[in-house]
Scaffold this active site. Sequence first.
Site, mmCIF file in Angstrom:
data_model
loop_
_atom_site.group_PDB
_atom_site.id
_atom_site.type_symbol
_atom_site.label_atom_id
_atom_site.label_comp_id
_atom_site.label_asym_id
_atom_site.label_seq_id
_atom_site.Cartn_x
_atom_site.Cartn_y
_atom_site.Cartn_z
ATOM 1 N N ASN A 9 0.851 -1.153 -0.126
ATOM 2 C CA ASN A 9 0.039 0.011 -0.023
ATOM 3 C C ASN A 9 1.006 1.045 -0.188
ATOM 4 O O ASN A 9 1.441 1.696 1.060
ATOM 5 C CB ASN A 9 -1.072 -0.010 1.181
ATOM 6 C CG ASN A 9 -1.660 1.360 1.323
ATOM 7 O OD1 ASN A 9 -1.892 1.851 0.527
ATOM 8 N ND2 ASN A 9 -2.145 1.474 2.592
ATOM 9 N N LYS A 11 0.098 4.235 -0.389
ATOM 10 C CA LYS A 11 -0.492 5.595 0.237
ATOM 11 C C LYS A 11 -0.058 6.908 -0.448
ATOM 12 O O LYS A 11 -0.187 6.772 -1.997
ATOM 13 C CB LYS A 11 0.013 5.854 1.482
ATOM 14 C CG LYS A 11 -0.047 4.541 2.685
ATOM 15 C CD LYS A 11 0.390 4.821 4.101
ATOM 16 C CE LYS A 11 0.274 3.613 4.891
ATOM 17 N NZ LYS A 11 0.086 3.579 6.088
ATOM 18 N N HIS A 91 -9.438 1.109 4.471
ATOM 19 C CA HIS A 91 -8.171 1.229 5.148
ATOM 20 C C HIS A 91 -8.369 2.168 6.499
ATOM 21 O O HIS A 91 -9.153 2.947 6.440
ATOM 22 C CB HIS A 91 -7.079 1.827 4.294
ATOM 23 C CG HIS A 91 -5.825 1.663 4.781
ATOM 24 N ND1 HIS A 91 -5.217 2.778 5.979
ATOM 25 C CD2 HIS A 91 -4.735 0.791 4.819
ATOM 26 C CE1 HIS A 91 -4.090 2.411 6.231
ATOM 27 N NE2 HIS A 91 -3.726 1.258 5.653
ATOM 28 N N GLU A 93 -6.640 4.698 7.642
ATOM 29 C CA GLU A 93 -6.816 5.991 7.530
ATOM 30 C C GLU A 93 -7.734 6.416 6.770
ATOM 31 O O GLU A 93 -8.155 7.843 6.826
ATOM 32 C CB GLU A 93 -5.351 6.136 6.698
ATOM 33 C CG GLU A 93 -3.915 5.823 7.315
ATOM 34 C CD GLU A 93 -2.906 5.400 6.846
ATOM 35 O OE1 GLU A 93 -2.877 5.521 5.141
ATOM 36 O OE2 GLU A 93 -1.801 4.941 7.317
ATOM 37 N N GLU A 162 -5.687 -5.482 9.987
ATOM 38 C CA GLU A 162 -4.568 -4.315 10.347
ATOM 39 C C GLU A 162 -5.035 -3.875 11.521
ATOM 40 O O GLU A 162 -5.807 -2.881 11.654
ATOM 41 C CB GLU A 162 -4.669 -3.342 9.248
ATOM 42 C CG GLU A 162 -4.361 -3.860 7.813
ATOM 43 C CD GLU A 162 -3.521 -2.713 6.915
ATOM 44 O OE1 GLU A 162 -2.376 -3.186 6.468
ATOM 45 O OE2 GLU A 162 -3.952 -1.807 6.999
ATOM 46 N N GLY A 168 2.408 1.407 10.512
ATOM 47 C CA GLY A 168 3.416 2.581 10.452
ATOM 48 C C GLY A 168 4.189 3.103 11.909
ATOM 49 O O GLY A 168 4.637 3.924 12.005
ATOM 50 N N SER A 208 3.175 -2.986 10.132
ATOM 51 C CA SER A 208 4.751 -2.972 10.273
ATOM 52 C C SER A 208 5.398 -4.441 9.745
ATOM 53 O O SER A 208 6.119 -4.977 10.758
ATOM 54 C CB SER A 208 5.107 -2.591 11.944
ATOM 55 O OG SER A 208 4.706 -1.286 12.158
#
Length: 246
Positions: A9, A11, A91, A93, A162, A168, A208
């Site tokens: 991904n 981003k 996702h 985010e 996730e 991250g 991660s």
Amino acid sequence: MRKPIIVGNWKMNKRSQDAMEFVKEVDSKLHDGADFGIAPAFTALWAAQNEAENLIVAAQNVHFEESGAFTGEVSIDMIKELGVKWVILGHSERRQYFNETDETVNKKVKACLANDITPIVCVGETLEEFEAGQTEAVVRRQTRDCLADLEGDVKHVVVAYEPVWAIGTGKSATTEIAQNTCALIRDELKNVLGEEAAQAIRIQYGGSVKPNNIAEYLSQPDVDGALVGGASLKVDSFLELVNAVK
Ligand code: PEP
């Protein structure tokens, strides 16, 4: 036997020229042990898809309506025009910053299945929910609501677990947490879509993931791949992921 699937991904990183160069470098170095993909920004989708022979190219979002007054949005038909057949949905985010909900993800999954697009549906608990012991309730609810009332070939759907606290942050979930939660998700898939689909659907772990831990995740019985952010951006690191799952 479920074939592992590893997707990067990207981003909001990489222009189209960078994406094209990345695909040129990587595409011929993949192997049959897994499916491999990347999810560039919309602006780089065409360049990546045009260059890709083996790599899956996925969008990072799509709208559920066919067309209309939705400023800033992109339709399924628009990504299909580029040859793109995959999309990441829900996702964390997008949930956190762009008001994505299980309800909108569900509408998007339905639109994808009606148009031969394969969705990678992200679920996962926040740090607060994790610390409150709510992981199971959260991932069961997200799985149920995002995948409610589906029609079509649901076996191709991919689910990505996730945990938000692992994205991250460098704080990856233990393999035990990844396995246990992916098993819960598979159990919920059985409730929602039936046993056959639940056994066929691939569940990725994301958070991660790096070249030095990916193999351990993939050795777990219910972890069928990885959704990778940071470690998917550089050619060398991506190829290390590729070679770690041989
Ligand atoms: C992600 O963006 O989905 C992700 C898992 O990122 P990272 O691998 O950097 O934690």
